[in-house]
Design an enzyme around this catalytic site. Sequence first.
Site, PDB file in Angstrom:
ATOM      1  CB  SER A 185      -0.902   0.023   1.243  1.00  0.00           C
ATOM      2  OG  SER A 185      -1.516   1.276   1.427  1.00  0.00           O
ATOM      3  CE1 TYR A 198      -4.801  -2.035   4.821  1.00  0.00           C
ATOM      4  CE2 TYR A 198      -3.742   0.074   4.397  1.00  0.00           C
ATOM      5  CZ  TYR A 198      -4.327  -1.088   3.933  1.00  0.00           C
ATOM      6  OH  TYR A 198      -4.432  -1.306   2.580  1.00  0.00           O
TER       7      TYR A 198
END
Length: 293
Positions: A185, A198
């Site tokens: 990500s 996350y």
Amino acid sequence: MTKDKYEKIDENVKPQTQDQQPGVEAEMSPLPIYDDEMYKGSGKLAGKKALITGGDSGIGRAVAVAFAKEGADVAIAYLSPEEDVDADKTVELIEKYGGKAFAKRIDISEEENCETLVEAVVEQFGGLDVLVNNAGKQFPQQSLLDISGDQLRETFETNFFGLFYLTRAALPHLKEGSSIVNTSSVTAYNGSPGLLDYSATKGAITAFTRSLALNLADQKIRVNAVAPGPIWTPLIPATFDAQTVKKHGDNTPMKRRGEPAENAPAYVFLASNDSSYMTGQTIHVDGGDFVGS
């Protein structure tokens, strides 16, 4: 200047939320673009057997469609409810483009489930050539003090432990020329003040990708990653409030969110022989959100 089709879709996103993760693609408005009609397969994955986690929707679905167009048989793993219209639709799409499809509802955060999943795929397809670790969860919190031990464990167990367990289970079935593609990500590179746990899992995935690439180089198994930016997937309305969803992606240099179909070619590239001299690398598909090494 004429706007492209993705910008036009982006303008039509209404404020919306969903009350469960990983979210339901069929309930999004507008629907994400998962099948770019301009993308024509050319047999780059002909005869390959692929497994994609989180493959029922979002980026996973778009990758499944592109893989099928390129000649692969595609298995998807998903965590949604048992009656999953998203999974059914993805199976339909894989078969539409000539691939054999297999879908299994399973929680990859459990170690034994990863063994079960790989065994089922190998039994169905007769082998495994490409593993795409794509499943993920995220739970925004504005302060580190708000992140409970239970949240931390759930995020890492799905995003990283599941990836680790599944890769380990798949490895005995992979061979020279096989490929592993992990979904990292932009948050692993830019950080995220509201997604601390996350982004930490995505940093772990990036480090694991680099290290495993070195570990498997002698076996001629390549390991790479894709780091998406703000992409219009079910995880977005399932994560954020309605107004955040509406503005999602506006702060990128390209001033819009991306579509799942815009990610799929990167996964095809890393899974195919087109990237035969690449391992341990990350492709950034993020509208220019991260520019660096």
